[in-house]
Design a protein around this motif. Structure first.
Motif, mmCIF file in Angstrom:
data_model
loop_
_atom_site.group_PDB
_atom_site.id
_atom_site.type_symbol
_atom_site.label_atom_id
_atom_site.label_comp_id
_atom_site.label_asym_id
_atom_site.label_seq_id
_atom_site.Cartn_x
_atom_site.Cartn_y
_atom_site.Cartn_z
ATOM 1 N N LEU A 281 0.824 -1.204 0.000
ATOM 2 C CA LEU A 281 0.000 0.000 0.000
ATOM 3 C C LEU A 281 0.864 1.263 0.000
ATOM 4 C CD1 LEU A 281 -2.629 -1.101 2.686
ATOM 5 C CD2 LEU A 281 -3.019 -0.876 0.220
ATOM 6 N N PRO A 282 0.303 2.392 -0.451
ATOM 7 C CA PRO A 282 1.051 3.655 -0.398
ATOM 8 C C PRO A 282 1.485 3.979 1.030
ATOM 9 C CG PRO A 282 -0.976 3.909 -1.665
ATOM 10 C CD PRO A 282 -1.042 2.565 -1.024
ATOM 11 N N LEU A 283 2.598 4.652 1.160
ATOM 12 C CA LEU A 283 3.185 5.099 2.426
ATOM 13 C C LEU A 283 3.792 3.946 3.220
ATOM 14 C CD1 LEU A 283 0.377 7.509 3.767
ATOM 15 C CD2 LEU A 283 2.325 8.110 2.352
ATOM 16 N N ILE A 284 3.063 2.839 3.317
ATOM 17 C CA ILE A 284 3.453 1.773 4.234
ATOM 18 C C ILE A 284 4.689 1.033 3.733
ATOM 19 C CG2 ILE A 284 2.688 -0.320 5.410
ATOM 20 C CD1 ILE A 284 -0.175 0.753 5.156
ATOM 21 N N GLY A 285 4.753 0.738 2.433
ATOM 22 C CA GLY A 285 5.917 0.041 1.890
ATOM 23 C C GLY A 285 7.196 0.822 2.114
ATOM 24 N N ALA A 286 7.145 2.129 1.869
ATOM 25 C CA ALA A 286 8.327 2.976 2.055
ATOM 26 C C ALA A 286 8.744 3.001 3.517
ATOM 27 C CB ALA A 286 8.036 4.383 1.560
ATOM 28 N N ALA A 287 7.752 2.988 4.431
ATOM 29 C CA ALA A 287 8.063 3.004 5.862
ATOM 30 C C ALA A 287 8.762 1.718 6.276
ATOM 31 C CB ALA A 287 6.784 3.196 6.666
ATOM 32 N N TYR A 288 8.272 0.577 5.802
ATOM 33 C CA TYR A 288 8.922 -0.702 6.120
ATOM 34 C C TYR A 288 10.334 -0.744 5.540
ATOM 35 C CZ TYR A 288 5.189 -3.361 8.391
ATOM 36 O OH TYR A 288 4.272 -3.839 9.297
ATOM 37 N N TYR B 72 7.957 -7.547 15.995
ATOM 38 C CA TYR B 72 7.019 -6.642 16.655
ATOM 39 C C TYR B 72 7.538 -5.208 16.610
ATOM 40 C CZ TYR B 72 3.888 -4.616 20.095
ATOM 41 O OH TYR B 72 2.965 -3.817 20.713
ATOM 42 N N ARG B 73 8.832 -5.018 16.908
ATOM 43 C CA ARG B 73 9.415 -3.678 16.856
ATOM 44 C C ARG B 73 9.424 -3.150 15.424
ATOM 45 N NH1 ARG B 73 12.696 -2.539 21.661
ATOM 46 N NH2 ARG B 73 12.841 -4.426 22.926
ATOM 47 N N ARG B 74 9.682 -4.046 14.468
ATOM 48 C CA ARG B 74 9.687 -3.652 13.056
ATOM 49 C C ARG B 74 8.318 -3.081 12.669
ATOM 50 N NH1 ARG B 74 8.316 -6.682 8.214
ATOM 51 N NH2 ARG B 74 9.453 -5.864 6.385
ATOM 52 N N ARG B 75 7.270 -3.786 13.070
ATOM 53 C CA ARG B 75 5.921 -3.333 12.758
ATOM 54 C C ARG B 75 5.644 -1.969 13.381
ATOM 55 N NH1 ARG B 75 1.169 -7.059 14.956
ATOM 56 N NH2 ARG B 75 2.165 -8.473 13.447
ATOM 57 N N HIS B 76 5.980 -1.840 14.644
ATOM 58 C CA HIS B 76 5.698 -0.577 15.340
ATOM 59 C C HIS B 76 6.478 0.567 14.714
ATOM 60 C CE1 HIS B 76 4.533 2.025 18.674
ATOM 61 N NE2 HIS B 76 5.787 2.468 18.668
ATOM 62 N N GLU B 77 7.751 0.350 14.417
ATOM 63 C CA GLU B 77 8.577 1.398 13.824
ATOM 64 C C GLU B 77 8.031 1.826 12.469
ATOM 65 O OE1 GLU B 77 11.112 3.233 14.706
ATOM 66 O OE2 GLU B 77 11.483 2.384 16.693
ATOM 67 N N ALA B 78 7.569 0.853 11.678
ATOM 68 C CA ALA B 78 7.048 1.190 10.349
ATOM 69 C C ALA B 78 5.750 1.989 10.460
ATOM 70 C CB ALA B 78 6.830 -0.084 9.538
ATOM 71 N N LEU B 79 4.831 1.517 11.278
ATOM 72 C CA LEU B 79 3.529 2.173 11.340
ATOM 73 C C LEU B 79 3.602 3.531 12.023
ATOM 74 C CD1 LEU B 79 1.077 -0.805 11.939
ATOM 75 C CD2 LEU B 79 1.717 0.324 9.813
ATOM 76 N N ARG B 80 4.552 3.700 12.948
ATOM 77 C CA ARG B 80 4.664 5.031 13.539
ATOM 78 C C ARG B 80 5.226 6.030 12.533
ATOM 79 N NH1 ARG B 80 9.115 7.290 16.275
ATOM 80 N NH2 ARG B 80 11.090 6.170 16.065
ATOM 81 N N ARG B 81 5.994 5.552 11.558
ATOM 82 C CA ARG B 81 6.460 6.432 10.486
ATOM 83 C C ARG B 81 5.305 6.846 9.576
ATOM 84 N NH1 ARG B 81 10.827 4.196 12.366
ATOM 85 N NH2 ARG B 81 12.911 5.040 11.920
ATOM 86 N N VAL B 82 4.424 5.899 9.281
ATOM 87 C CA VAL B 82 3.227 6.235 8.497
ATOM 88 C C VAL B 82 2.407 7.290 9.242
ATOM 89 C CG1 VAL B 82 1.077 5.327 7.524
ATOM 90 C CG2 VAL B 82 3.180 3.949 7.419
ATOM 91 N N PHE B 83 2.228 7.064 10.523
ATOM 92 C CA PHE B 83 1.511 8.000 11.399
ATOM 93 C C PHE B 83 2.151 9.386 11.311
ATOM 94 C CE2 PHE B 83 0.764 9.707 15.712
ATOM 95 C CZ PHE B 83 -0.600 9.458 15.875
ATOM 96 N N GLY B 84 3.451 9.436 11.418
ATOM 97 C CA GLY B 84 4.172 10.709 11.373
ATOM 98 C C GLY B 84 4.032 11.412 10.032
#
Length: 382
Positions: A219-226, A239-251
């Protein structure tokens, strides 16, 4: 530094019932505090967003969602020089009118109430803060400022056409100027709601295993964050990988709103909070590209989460709970709370008034209480 177009508590539009102002708190702070201490706010703890309350301790509830929205809203409001206290008050109150079982409960109640004026959770929030909360000696409701009431009523934009009955009734005695856009602070609360639920629904959907990280990475934004997380932290645990990626999307969503809105506010040159309302268009927005990306994420969540077979099965189950409780209370008003006895007696000859009382009662229920009452009065599992 507060901007000229920010809402100024010294220029607030006042309360329906005049009160002496606090020595220590602004009027918007008092609004926020009254919302936090309201019974309806506490009940949000046991009302869920997508999943039903008992399905897991880690899924978001309406309460945790409201707190997350308020956090985002404070950040954006502060960055734009707006009044963070008013923004927070609207953000914390925006979901007060929700029924048990999320939008499923609202859909069921709206259908049942269609002969009696329908049901709308934004209008119900106004009814709660102006009437149903009854803790103060001098007035019903919370006696919030006009500015906060306006934000609750129309944070998503002007309310035109056929008004929900609860909003129409209140607006008839206290004009909220429903045809205009709300303050910039209320507009911030609305977009903060979008940011918060897109972010936490991705978290909750992954936790529920309704989709995988590999799927959302397309999906847009999310791939680049991961990709950024994998480059920076190649050995981090999943678990940390997921959190780090999604908090970047949030930001990214938060930063986009701030940058886009800052430009729109500068171009508008409104000069006052009243000027913002007179513009005729919202000044707190996502950029066109960000909005397109968010829509892609929403479409994915709609198909894979909100309409997932397991979620749809639960939706059907909880719809039955509301559908069976409503006529039971309508035909047996003695089952309603005893402290409503005087009002029930007064409504005995008016089915519409009685139906609206039943709607208020069911809408105020938590998920667990609705299940328990259904089991007690109708039968079935609690």
């Amino acid at each position: 530094m507060r901007a000229l177009f920010a809402s100024d508590p010294a220029q607030a539009m006042g309360r329906r019932v005049p009160e002496e102002e606090s020595t220590f708190r602004s009027c918007y702070q008092r609004d926020r505090d009254r919302i936090i201490h309201a019974s309806a706010f506490r009940r949000l703890k046991h009302k869920t967003q997508v999943f039903v309350e008992h399905e897991g301790d880690y899924y978001r509830t309406r309460l945790t969602h409201s707190i997350e929205v308020a956090q985002v809203a404070r950040t954006i409001s502060g960055a734009l020089g707006l009044n963070s206290e008013l923004t927070e008050a609207v953000a914390l109150a925006h979901d007060l009118g929700h029924t048990p079982f999320g939008h499923t409960g609202e859909d069921a109640l709206h259908l049942l109430m269609s002969p009696y004026g329908g049901f709308d959770h934004n209008a119900q929030a106004i009814k709660i803060v102006t009437s149903l909360e009854r803790h103060y000696a001098e007035f019903d409701g919370l006696n919030l400022t006009w500015d906060t009431l306006e934000g609750i009523a129309k944070h998503n934009g002007p309310v035109v056409g056929d008004l929900p009955y609860a909003l129409a009734e209140y607006n008839a005695v206290h004009d909220l100027e429903l045809h205009t856009h709300a303050s910039a602070e209320a507009q911030v609360a609305a977009l903060s709601d979008d940011i918060a639920y897109n972010n936490h629904d991705l978290h909750d959907g992954l936790r529920a295993q309704l989709f995988s990280e590999e799927e959302i990475a397309q999906l847009p934004l999310i791939g680049a964050a991961y990709a950024e997380v994998d480059t920076r932290y190649p050995d981090t645990d999943p678990y940390r990988r997921r959190h780090e990626a999604l908090r970047r999307v949030f930001g990214m969503m938060v930063a986009d709103v701030i940058e886009t809105s800052r430009q729109l506010l500068a171009e508008a040159d409104a000069g006052s909070a009243a000027g913002i309302r007179r513009l005729g268009y919202p000044v707190i927005r996502f950029s066109p590209q960000m909005w397109q990306d968010i829509r892609a994420i929403r479409n994915f969540l709609f198909a894979r989460m909100y309409r997932a077979p397991s979620v749809m099965e639960k939706r059907a189950e909880v719809t039955v709970v509301v559908e069976e409780l409503f006529p039971l209370f309508l035909e047996n008003p003695d089952l309603l709370p005893r402290h409503w006895a005087r009002e029930i007696e007064a409504a005995a000859q008016d089915r519409t008034t009685l139906a609206r009382m039943v709607s208020d009662y069911i809408a105020g229920m938590t998920d667990r209480f609705a299940y328990a009452e259904h089991a007690r009065l109708v039968g079935g599992k609690a």
